[in-house]
Structures are given as C-alpha cells and as structure tokens.
Scaffold this motif. Structure first.
Motif, PDB file in Angstrom:
ATOM      1  N   ARG A  21       0.871  -1.201  -0.028  1.00  0.00           N
ATOM      2  CA  ARG A  21      -0.036   0.077   0.283  1.00  0.00           C
ATOM      3  C   ARG A  21       0.776   1.299   0.208  1.00  0.00           C
ATOM      4  O   ARG A  21       0.551   2.377  -0.594  1.00  0.00           O
ATOM      5  CB  ARG A  21      -1.133   0.043   1.067  1.00  0.00           C
ATOM      6  CG  ARG A  21      -1.849   1.166   1.425  1.00  0.00           C
ATOM      7  CD  ARG A  21      -2.811   1.102   0.006  1.00  0.00           C
ATOM      8  NE  ARG A  21      -3.715   2.555  -0.097  1.00  0.00           N
ATOM      9  CZ  ARG A  21      -3.882   3.199  -1.320  1.00  0.00           C
ATOM     10  NH1 ARG A  21      -3.005   2.719  -2.345  1.00  0.00           N
ATOM     11  NH2 ARG A  21      -4.488   4.081  -1.294  1.00  0.00           N
ATOM     12  N   VAL A  22       1.917   1.235   0.839  1.00  0.00           N
ATOM     13  CA  VAL A  22       2.845   2.463   0.894  1.00  0.00           C
ATOM     14  C   VAL A  22       3.533   2.658  -0.523  1.00  0.00           C
ATOM     15  O   VAL A  22       3.761   3.751  -0.997  1.00  0.00           O
ATOM     16  CB  VAL A  22       3.809   2.307   1.890  1.00  0.00           C
ATOM     17  CG1 VAL A  22       4.781   3.267   1.801  1.00  0.00           C
ATOM     18  CG2 VAL A  22       3.169   2.328   2.999  1.00  0.00           C
ATOM     19  N   SER A  23       3.854   1.686  -1.161  1.00  0.00           N
ATOM     20  CA  SER A  23       4.301   1.669  -2.628  1.00  0.00           C
ATOM     21  C   SER A  23       3.295   2.390  -3.562  1.00  0.00           C
ATOM     22  O   SER A  23       4.041   3.227  -4.468  1.00  0.00           O
ATOM     23  CB  SER A  23       4.703   0.408  -2.941  1.00  0.00           C
ATOM     24  OG  SER A  23       5.352   0.366  -4.289  1.00  0.00           O
ATOM     25  N   VAL A  41       8.199  19.189  -0.144  1.00  0.00           N
ATOM     26  CA  VAL A  41       8.636  18.728   1.159  1.00  0.00           C
ATOM     27  C   VAL A  41       8.032  17.947   1.914  1.00  0.00           C
ATOM     28  O   VAL A  41       6.664  18.189   2.051  1.00  0.00           O
ATOM     29  CB  VAL A  41       8.569  20.105   2.250  1.00  0.00           C
ATOM     30  CG1 VAL A  41       9.310  19.978   3.379  1.00  0.00           C
ATOM     31  CG2 VAL A  41       9.636  21.407   1.472  1.00  0.00           C
ATOM     32  N   LEU A  42       8.240  16.898   2.364  1.00  0.00           N
ATOM     33  CA  LEU A  42       7.584  15.761   3.091  1.00  0.00           C
ATOM     34  C   LEU A  42       7.516  16.205   4.753  1.00  0.00           C
ATOM     35  O   LEU A  42       8.794  16.257   5.023  1.00  0.00           O
ATOM     36  CB  LEU A  42       8.001  14.394   2.892  1.00  0.00           C
ATOM     37  CG  LEU A  42       7.933  13.869   1.472  1.00  0.00           C
ATOM     38  CD1 LEU A  42       8.452  12.228   1.398  1.00  0.00           C
ATOM     39  CD2 LEU A  42       6.759  14.017   1.100  1.00  0.00           C
ATOM     40  N   VAL A  43       6.530  16.633   5.454  1.00  0.00           N
ATOM     41  CA  VAL A  43       6.593  16.957   6.808  1.00  0.00           C
ATOM     42  C   VAL A  43       5.984  15.864   7.383  1.00  0.00           C
ATOM     43  O   VAL A  43       4.917  15.638   7.519  1.00  0.00           O
ATOM     44  CB  VAL A  43       6.024  18.057   7.064  1.00  0.00           C
ATOM     45  CG1 VAL A  43       5.992  18.581   8.550  1.00  0.00           C
ATOM     46  CG2 VAL A  43       6.859  19.385   6.033  1.00  0.00           C
ATOM     47  N   GLY A  44       6.728  15.053   8.245  1.00  0.00           N
ATOM     48  CA  GLY A  44       6.444  13.930   9.079  1.00  0.00           C
ATOM     49  C   GLY A  44       5.962  14.641  10.307  1.00  0.00           C
ATOM     50  O   GLY A  44       6.480  15.462  11.021  1.00  0.00           O
ATOM     51  N   LEU A  56       7.563   5.788   2.624  1.00  0.00           N
ATOM     52  CA  LEU A  56       7.200   6.636   1.656  1.00  0.00           C
ATOM     53  C   LEU A  56       8.089   7.397   0.855  1.00  0.00           C
ATOM     54  O   LEU A  56       8.252   7.377  -0.220  1.00  0.00           O
ATOM     55  CB  LEU A  56       5.960   7.573   2.268  1.00  0.00           C
ATOM     56  CG  LEU A  56       5.080   8.219   1.230  1.00  0.00           C
ATOM     57  CD1 LEU A  56       4.227   7.481   0.569  1.00  0.00           C
ATOM     58  CD2 LEU A  56       4.144   9.351   2.002  1.00  0.00           C
ATOM     59  N   ALA A  57       9.098   7.845   1.532  1.00  0.00           N
ATOM     60  CA  ALA A  57      10.192   8.742   0.884  1.00  0.00           C
ATOM     61  C   ALA A  57      11.184   7.747   0.088  1.00  0.00           C
ATOM     62  O   ALA A  57      11.472   8.198  -0.871  1.00  0.00           O
ATOM     63  CB  ALA A  57      10.885   9.575   1.928  1.00  0.00           C
ATOM     64  N   VAL A 102       2.673  14.329   6.314  1.00  0.00           N
ATOM     65  CA  VAL A 102       2.726  12.752   6.518  1.00  0.00           C
ATOM     66  C   VAL A 102       2.338  12.525   7.872  1.00  0.00           C
ATOM     67  O   VAL A 102       3.114  12.858   8.649  1.00  0.00           O
ATOM     68  CB  VAL A 102       4.147  12.231   6.139  1.00  0.00           C
ATOM     69  CG1 VAL A 102       3.956  10.647   6.015  1.00  0.00           C
ATOM     70  CG2 VAL A 102       4.635  12.674   4.600  1.00  0.00           C
ATOM     71  N   GLU A 103       1.176  11.952   7.980  1.00  0.00           N
ATOM     72  CA  GLU A 103       0.619  11.445   9.392  1.00  0.00           C
ATOM     73  C   GLU A 103       0.439  10.076   9.552  1.00  0.00           C
ATOM     74  O   GLU A 103       0.413   9.191   8.519  1.00  0.00           O
ATOM     75  CB  GLU A 103      -0.728  12.107   9.355  1.00  0.00           C
ATOM     76  CG  GLU A 103      -0.910  13.543  10.052  1.00  0.00           C
ATOM     77  CD  GLU A 103      -0.895  13.237  11.529  1.00  0.00           C
ATOM     78  OE1 GLU A 103      -0.317  12.371  12.347  1.00  0.00           O
ATOM     79  OE2 GLU A 103      -1.270  14.272  12.320  1.00  0.00           O
ATOM     80  N   ASP A 104       0.580   9.614  10.895  1.00  0.00           N
ATOM     81  CA  ASP A 104       0.207   8.182  11.100  1.00  0.00           C
ATOM     82  C   ASP A 104      -1.104   7.706  10.915  1.00  0.00           C
ATOM     83  O   ASP A 104      -1.522   7.015  10.219  1.00  0.00           O
ATOM     84  CB  ASP A 104       1.068   7.528  12.410  1.00  0.00           C
ATOM     85  CG  ASP A 104       0.567   8.455  13.463  1.00  0.00           C
ATOM     86  OD1 ASP A 104      -0.282   9.550  13.393  1.00  0.00           O
ATOM     87  OD2 ASP A 104       0.826   8.021  14.613  1.00  0.00           O
ATOM     88  N   ILE A 105      -1.975   8.607  11.579  1.00  0.00           N
ATOM     89  CA  ILE A 105      -3.424   8.287  11.575  1.00  0.00           C
ATOM     90  C   ILE A 105      -4.188   9.754  11.566  1.00  0.00           C
ATOM     91  O   ILE A 105      -3.798  10.415  12.376  1.00  0.00           O
ATOM     92  CB  ILE A 105      -3.806   7.377  12.679  1.00  0.00           C
ATOM     93  CG1 ILE A 105      -5.302   7.127  12.508  1.00  0.00           C
ATOM     94  CG2 ILE A 105      -3.300   8.129  14.184  1.00  0.00           C
ATOM     95  CD1 ILE A 105      -5.672   5.937  13.580  1.00  0.00           C
TER      96      ILE A 105
END
Length: 192
Positions: A21-23, A41-44, A56-57, A102-105
């Motif tokens: 799913r992440v792919s 910019v990916l902001v975790g 994801l990155a 980028v969120e976990d939930i």
C-alpha cells in the motif's frame, strides 16, 4: 518480559500489505507532483509517522526534502484532547513550496486541521496530506487542504485503538512491523 505480540488482539495489516500500500501511495504522489519545479517537502508528524515517512520517501521517484514537526494532542491517553499544539517546529523554510504532511493516523481531524493552518502561516503554497490510516468514523473537524492539495489515504481504520508501524501507546509498540488492535487490558490500566 512478555513479547509485544501477546498484547495484540488482532492484526489488521501485515508487513506485506503495508509495503504494498505504501508503494502504491508513493507512485500516486510521484505522478501527482511530477509537474512541480521545486522538490516538495515531506513533513512528518513526529513521532508516529516516522516509519511511514521513511518508507514513503524511499518509494517516491522524485527529489523530496524531508522535515519533521511535532504536534501533541494525545499525551499518554488513547483519545485526542482536541487541542493540538505545535511543540517542535520545522527547520526547513516551506514558503512557496508544496508540502505533503505525512501523518500516521487522521482521527478527529483536529491535528491535521491545525497543522494545515500552521503550514499556511509559514507560507506553504499548497498542502497535501498523506495519512497511513484514516478513521473517518471519529472525525469531528473537517479540514480544508491548501491550494491544489490532495488527500492520500493508506487504509481506512476501524474504530479501535491501534498500535504498530510507528503508532504507540505510552511510547511503546512503535516497533511492531504490522498494525494491530491493542488488547484493552494493556491501555486501560495505563501500563503495557
């Protein structure tokens, strides 16, 4: 000491399902953002999203910048307090950039809504949200994406307290390679 696996009632998503799913999400994000002139910019959102962000990155086929922000709304409980606060700021300048939060939930929507507003105040030109899990049944706050942002969802999560793949209870269980439902006796007594 008992294995963490013995604390899990049900496994919802296996490592193989997560990887697949992440792919797929990374492929979608890569296609959607390929037109940008500056790297997104990916902001975790620390700390829960760190594994999802890393995976994801690695799968995104574009240059990306990576940063983290910390927003606290859970403490050591199992439900959001509804008043998230930014407690650790970005190091990168996002002014004029497309940000993928980028969120976990995404649960009540309070944290995501607050962080989108915060990124807008920092000058982000647009904000997309990539969440590993989405719990729409618990949504209390509807959030508006900024600019031409898009909502990317890994899995729709049932209304259970889940751990693993970066998600925790009292800072434990993040290292589980799958996502599972934590047995209530391990969080109702506040001690895993």
């Amino acid at each position: 000491m008992k294995s963490l696996d013995s604390h899990i009632e049900t496994v919802l998503w296996t490592p193989d399902q997560i990887t697949s799913r992440v792919s797929d999400l990374a492929t979608e994000i890569s296609a959607d953002l390929s037109h940008l002139t500056d790297p997104p910019v990916l902001v975790g959102v620390a700390t829960g999203a760190f594994l999802f962000l890393a995976d994801l990155a690695r799968h995104i086929r574009l240059p990306v910048a990576v940063d983290f922000i910390r927003a606290e709304s859970y403490g050591s409980g199992t439900e959001s307090n509804g008043c998230p606060k930014v407690s650790s700021d970005l190091k990168l300048d996002v002014n004029g950039r497309h940000v993928v939060l980028v969120e976990d939930i995404v649960d009540t929507g309070s944290t995501v809504s607050r962080l989108i507003e915060y990124l807008e105040s920092k000058g982000a030109s647009s904000v997309s949200v990539a969440t590993f899990l989405d719990k729409p049944s618990r949504r209390k706050v509807q959030f508006e994406l900024l600019g031409n942002g898009k909502f990317y969802r890994g899995f729709e999560c049932p209304d259970h307290f889940v751990v693993g793949y970066g998600m925790d209870f009292a800072e434990l269980y993040r290292n589980l390679p799958y996502v599972g439902v934590l047995k209530p006796e391990h969080y109702k007594c506040q001690s895993p």
